[in-house]
Write a protein that holds these residues in place. Sequence first.
Motif, PDB file in Angstrom:
ATOM      1  N   ILE A   1       0.846  -1.195   0.000  1.00 32.21           N
ATOM      2  CA  ILE A   1       0.000   0.000   0.000  1.00 32.21           C
ATOM      3  C   ILE A   1       0.881   1.244   0.000  1.00 32.21           C
ATOM      4  CG2 ILE A   1      -1.646   1.345   1.364  1.00 32.21           C
ATOM      5  CD1 ILE A   1      -2.902  -1.306   2.216  1.00 32.21           C
ATOM      6  N   PHE A   2       1.920   1.252   0.843  1.00 32.00           N
ATOM      7  CA  PHE A   2       2.833   2.397   0.878  1.00 32.00           C
ATOM      8  C   PHE A   2       3.508   2.606  -0.474  1.00 32.00           C
ATOM      9  CE2 PHE A   2       3.467   1.374   5.595  1.00 32.00           C
ATOM     10  CZ  PHE A   2       2.443   2.227   5.971  1.00 32.00           C
ATOM     11  N   ILE A   3       3.961   1.523  -1.096  1.00 33.96           N
ATOM     12  CA  ILE A   3       4.689   1.632  -2.359  1.00 33.96           C
ATOM     13  C   ILE A   3       3.775   2.098  -3.490  1.00 33.96           C
ATOM     14  CG2 ILE A   3       5.894   0.301  -4.132  1.00 33.96           C
ATOM     15  CD1 ILE A   3       7.022  -1.418  -1.821  1.00 33.96           C
ATOM     16  N   VAL A   4       2.641   1.420  -3.660  1.00 37.55           N
ATOM     17  CA  VAL A   4       1.754   1.745  -4.788  1.00 37.55           C
ATOM     18  C   VAL A   4       1.136   3.128  -4.618  1.00 37.55           C
ATOM     19  CG1 VAL A   4      -0.367   1.061  -5.963  1.00 37.55           C
ATOM     20  CG2 VAL A   4       1.299  -0.664  -5.319  1.00 37.55           C
ATOM     21  N   MET A   5       0.688   3.448  -3.423  1.00 31.13           N
ATOM     22  CA  MET A   5       0.097   4.767  -3.208  1.00 31.13           C
ATOM     23  C   MET A   5       1.162   5.864  -3.275  1.00 31.13           C
ATOM     24  SD  MET A   5      -3.068   5.018  -2.837  1.00 31.13           S
ATOM     25  CE  MET A   5      -4.021   4.017  -3.737  1.00 31.13           C
ATOM     26  N   GLY A   6       2.380   5.558  -2.838  1.00 33.54           N
ATOM     27  CA  GLY A   6       3.471   6.530  -2.959  1.00 33.54           C
ATOM     28  C   GLY A   6       3.803   6.824  -4.406  1.00 33.54           C
ATOM     29  N   ILE A   7       3.819   5.792  -5.245  1.00 31.80           N
ATOM     30  CA  ILE A   7       4.051   5.990  -6.672  1.00 31.80           C
ATOM     31  C   ILE A   7       2.913   6.810  -7.283  1.00 31.80           C
ATOM     32  CG2 ILE A   7       4.157   4.806  -8.907  1.00 31.80           C
ATOM     33  CD1 ILE A   7       5.647   2.539  -7.439  1.00 31.80           C
ATOM     34  N   GLY A   8       1.680   6.492  -6.881  1.00 35.19           N
ATOM     35  CA  GLY A   8       0.540   7.242  -7.388  1.00 35.19           C
ATOM     36  C   GLY A   8       0.583   8.704  -6.991  1.00 35.19           C
ATOM     37  N   LEU A   9       0.957   8.980  -5.751  1.00 37.80           N
ATOM     38  CA  LEU A   9       1.055  10.368  -5.296  1.00 37.80           C
ATOM     39  C   LEU A   9       2.183  11.099  -6.008  1.00 37.80           C
ATOM     40  CD1 LEU A   9       0.374  10.110  -1.478  1.00 37.80           C
ATOM     41  CD2 LEU A   9      -1.026  11.225  -3.197  1.00 37.80           C
ATOM     42  N   ALA A  10       3.286  10.397  -6.261  1.00 36.42           N
ATOM     43  CA  ALA A  10       4.395  11.023  -6.987  1.00 36.42           C
ATOM     44  C   ALA A  10       3.978  11.369  -8.420  1.00 36.42           C
ATOM     45  CB  ALA A  10       5.605  10.099  -6.995  1.00 36.42           C
ATOM     46  N   ARG A  11       3.234  10.493  -9.050  1.00 32.05           N
ATOM     47  CA  ARG A  11       2.760  10.770 -10.407  1.00 32.05           C
ATOM     48  C   ARG A  11       1.743  11.900 -10.416  1.00 32.05           C
ATOM     49  NH1 ARG A  11       1.475   5.778 -13.983  1.00 32.05           N
ATOM     50  NH2 ARG A  11       1.809   7.389 -15.534  1.00 32.05           N
ATOM     51  N   GLU A  12       0.912  11.958  -9.378  1.00 28.61           N
ATOM     52  CA  GLU A  12      -0.072  13.047  -9.300  1.00 28.61           C
ATOM     53  C   GLU A  12       0.605  14.392  -9.148  1.00 28.61           C
ATOM     54  OE1 GLU A  12      -3.511  13.176  -9.259  1.00 28.61           O
ATOM     55  OE2 GLU A  12      -3.603  11.092  -9.868  1.00 28.61           O
ATOM     56  N   SER A  13       1.663  14.432  -8.351  1.00 33.65           N
ATOM     57  CA  SER A  13       2.329  15.708  -8.122  1.00 33.65           C
ATOM     58  C   SER A  13       3.092  16.188  -9.371  1.00 33.65           C
ATOM     59  CB  SER A  13       3.296  15.598  -6.940  1.00 33.65           C
ATOM     60  OG  SER A  13       4.363  14.727  -7.235  1.00 33.65           O
ATOM     61  N   LYS A  14       3.533  15.248 -10.225  1.00 32.41           N
ATOM     62  CA  LYS A  14       4.225  15.622 -11.461  1.00 32.41           C
ATOM     63  C   LYS A  14       3.246  15.974 -12.576  1.00 32.41           C
ATOM     64  CE  LYS A  14       8.426  13.015 -10.716  1.00 32.41           C
ATOM     65  NZ  LYS A  14       9.286  11.936 -11.221  1.00 32.41           N
TER      66      LYS A  14
END
Length: 105
Positions: free
Chosen positions: A90-103
Amino acid sequence: MASGILGIVLGVWLFFSFLVGVSLQQQAVLLLTLLACLGSIAAGIVVLVKHRQRGRAESIVLICVAGVALLFSFGTFAQFLFTLMLSTPIFIVMGIGLARESKGY
């Protein structure tokens, strides 16, 4: 979608941990475990429902609930290990998703 499913599975696991704690009469963190259980299930369902929309709130809530679940799972080593195995993706997938959202992708 995978994080939503894992959020629901984590919630079910926390509910089983809550039931075991009730049967063993461990009163230390039972209410907090139940709240983390309900929060994880609710956040997982919301992530599944809104998986096509771009929003950061659902991701942040699911990460926070998984962190709280990990914090309150120090009852036994096996409980902590299994909660860690469910929380880490959950930390990894949601972290990747949040990173993509911020970019802005």
